[in-house]
Design a protein around this motif. Structure first.
Motif, PDB file in Angstrom:
ATOM      1  N   MET A  82      72.139  66.800  30.793  1.00 11.60           N
ATOM      2  CA  MET A  82      71.164  66.129  31.647  1.00 11.60           C
ATOM      3  C   MET A  82      70.429  67.113  32.544  1.00 11.60           C
ATOM      4  SD  MET A  82      73.054  62.719  32.981  1.00 11.60           S
ATOM      5  CE  MET A  82      73.307  61.313  31.929  1.00 11.60           C
ATOM      6  N   ALA A  83      71.173  68.019  33.165  1.00 11.48           N
ATOM      7  CA  ALA A  83      70.553  69.012  34.049  1.00 11.48           C
ATOM      8  C   ALA A  83      69.583  69.893  33.270  1.00 11.48           C
ATOM      9  CB  ALA A  83      71.638  69.856  34.724  1.00 11.48           C
ATOM     10  N   ASP A  84      69.983  70.288  32.072  1.00  7.31           N
ATOM     11  CA  ASP A  84      69.125  71.103  31.228  1.00  7.31           C
ATOM     12  C   ASP A  84      67.846  70.355  30.856  1.00  7.31           C
ATOM     13  OD1 ASP A  84      68.597  73.465  29.633  1.00  7.31           O
ATOM     14  OD2 ASP A  84      69.096  72.263  27.875  1.00  7.31           O
ATOM     15  N   LEU A  85      67.980  69.079  30.536  1.00  4.34           N
ATOM     16  CA  LEU A  85      66.837  68.289  30.095  1.00  4.34           C
ATOM     17  C   LEU A  85      65.862  67.962  31.219  1.00  4.34           C
ATOM     18  CD1 LEU A  85      68.718  65.847  27.698  1.00  4.34           C
ATOM     19  CD2 LEU A  85      67.072  67.607  27.016  1.00  4.34           C
ATOM     20  N   VAL A  86      66.320  67.853  32.449  1.00  5.86           N
ATOM     21  CA  VAL A  86      65.436  67.428  33.534  1.00  5.86           C
ATOM     22  C   VAL A  86      64.886  68.587  34.367  1.00  5.86           C
ATOM     23  CG1 VAL A  86      67.131  67.036  35.375  1.00  5.86           C
ATOM     24  CG2 VAL A  86      65.099  65.608  35.250  1.00  5.86           C
ATOM     25  N   GLN A  87      65.527  69.753  34.359  1.00  6.63           N
ATOM     26  CA  GLN A  87      65.117  70.802  35.295  1.00  6.63           C
ATOM     27  C   GLN A  87      63.671  71.254  35.098  1.00  6.63           C
ATOM     28  OE1 GLN A  87      67.802  74.077  35.076  1.00  6.63           O
ATOM     29  NE2 GLN A  87      67.535  74.375  32.892  1.00  6.63           N
ATOM     30  N   ASN A  88      63.212  71.397  33.872  1.00 14.85           N
ATOM     31  CA  ASN A  88      61.818  71.792  33.658  1.00 14.85           C
ATOM     32  C   ASN A  88      60.854  70.688  34.057  1.00 14.85           C
ATOM     33  OD1 ASN A  88      62.527  74.312  32.763  1.00 14.85           O
ATOM     34  ND2 ASN A  88      62.433  73.755  30.599  1.00 14.85           N
ATOM     35  N   GLU A  89      61.239  69.440  33.809  1.00 14.68           N
ATOM     36  CA  GLU A  89      60.375  68.319  34.183  1.00 14.68           C
ATOM     37  C   GLU A  89      60.193  68.265  35.703  1.00 14.68           C
ATOM     38  OE1 GLU A  89      58.783  66.711  31.765  1.00 14.68           O
ATOM     39  OE2 GLU A  89      59.924  68.044  30.464  1.00 14.68           O
ATOM     40  N   VAL A  90      61.252  68.522  36.449  1.00 17.90           N
ATOM     41  CA  VAL A  90      61.163  68.537  37.908  1.00 17.90           C
ATOM     42  C   VAL A  90      60.267  69.687  38.355  1.00 17.90           C
ATOM     43  CG1 VAL A  90      62.477  68.898  40.043  1.00 17.90           C
ATOM     44  CG2 VAL A  90      63.348  67.360  38.284  1.00 17.90           C
ATOM     45  N   GLU A  92      57.908  71.286  36.726  1.00 20.39           N
ATOM     46  CA  GLU A  92      56.520  71.108  36.325  1.00 20.39           C
ATOM     47  C   GLU A  92      55.800  70.027  37.124  1.00 20.39           C
ATOM     48  OE1 GLU A  92      56.481  70.591  32.104  1.00 20.39           O
ATOM     49  OE2 GLU A  92      57.294  72.602  31.761  1.00 20.39           O
ATOM     50  N   SER A  93      56.547  69.203  37.851  1.00 22.55           N
ATOM     51  CA  SER A  93      55.920  68.134  38.618  1.00 22.55           C
ATOM     52  C   SER A  93      55.490  68.584  40.017  1.00 22.55           C
ATOM     53  CB  SER A  93      56.862  66.936  38.725  1.00 22.55           C
ATOM     54  OG  SER A  93      57.966  67.270  39.528  1.00 22.55           O
ATOM     55  N   GLY A  94      55.809  69.792  40.409  1.00 26.10           N
ATOM     56  CA  GLY A  94      55.333  70.301  41.686  1.00 26.10           C
ATOM     57  C   GLY A  94      56.402  70.577  42.717  1.00 26.10           C
ATOM     58  N   THR A  95      57.635  70.588  42.316  1.00 30.61           N
ATOM     59  CA  THR A  95      58.726  70.987  43.205  1.00 30.61           C
ATOM     60  C   THR A  95      59.614  71.927  42.408  1.00 30.61           C
ATOM     61  OG1 THR A  95      60.380  70.202  44.771  1.00 30.61           O
ATOM     62  CG2 THR A  95      60.246  69.039  42.669  1.00 30.61           C
ATOM     63  N   ALA A  96      60.704  72.329  42.967  1.00 33.01           N
ATOM     64  CA  ALA A  96      61.610  73.211  42.240  1.00 33.01           C
ATOM     65  C   ALA A  96      63.043  72.745  42.426  1.00 33.01           C
ATOM     66  CB  ALA A  96      61.479  74.646  42.735  1.00 33.01           C
ATOM     67  N   TRP A  97      63.748  72.670  41.319  1.00 33.56           N
ATOM     68  CA  TRP A  97      65.178  72.369  41.319  1.00 33.56           C
ATOM     69  C   TRP A  97      65.723  72.807  39.974  1.00 33.56           C
ATOM     70  CZ3 TRP A  97      67.951  69.760  37.698  1.00 33.56           C
ATOM     71  CH2 TRP A  97      69.310  69.581  38.001  1.00 33.56           C
ATOM     72  N   PRO A  98      66.766  73.505  39.904  1.00 39.25           N
ATOM     73  CA  PRO A  98      67.537  74.142  40.973  1.00 39.25           C
ATOM     74  C   PRO A  98      67.162  75.595  41.169  1.00 39.25           C
ATOM     75  CG  PRO A  98      68.839  74.123  38.992  1.00 39.25           C
ATOM     76  CD  PRO A  98      67.493  73.511  38.647  1.00 39.25           C
TER      77      PRO A  98
END
Length: 111
Positions: A82-90, A92-98
């Protein structure tokens, strides 16, 4: 969560990931993440698609990048996926995690 028929390890992992995202954001507030799990019945794999909304911006639209997990995997393997799948989406949306302090998807297993 509005609806899910995923096994408990998936639901627990999603909750853990959501808590981590809530406290580890840089450069914009994540207002909402919509999740859709896609299941491949032939291989038994699940991919978690996410649409990230940053406060004051439109939703990013469903996207995914990374590795899936087996529907029967344990909580730790599911969380890693899950973390791998969502980190780029987060990101690319204008914030950074992790990315902010060199935390990786692997380090989530230690928390």
């Amino acid at each position: 969560m509005t609806f899910s028929d995923l096994p408990d390890p998936w639901l627990i992992s999603l909750d853990r990931l959501g808590r981590d995202l809530k406290v580890r954001q840089y450069g914009g507030d994540v207002e909402r993440i919509d999740w859709v799990a896609e299941y491949d019945p032939e291989g038994g794999w699940v991919w978690l698609l996410s649409s990230v909304t940053i406060a004051g911006h439109r939703p990013s639209g469903l996207g995914v990048s990374g590795m899936g997990a087996s529907v029967d995997d344990d909580e730790e393997k599911v969380l890693m996926s899950m973390a791998d799948l969502v980190q780029n989406e987060v990101a690319e949306s204008g914030t950074a995690w992790p990315w902010g302090d060199a935390v990786t998807a692997q380090s989530l297993l230690l928390q």
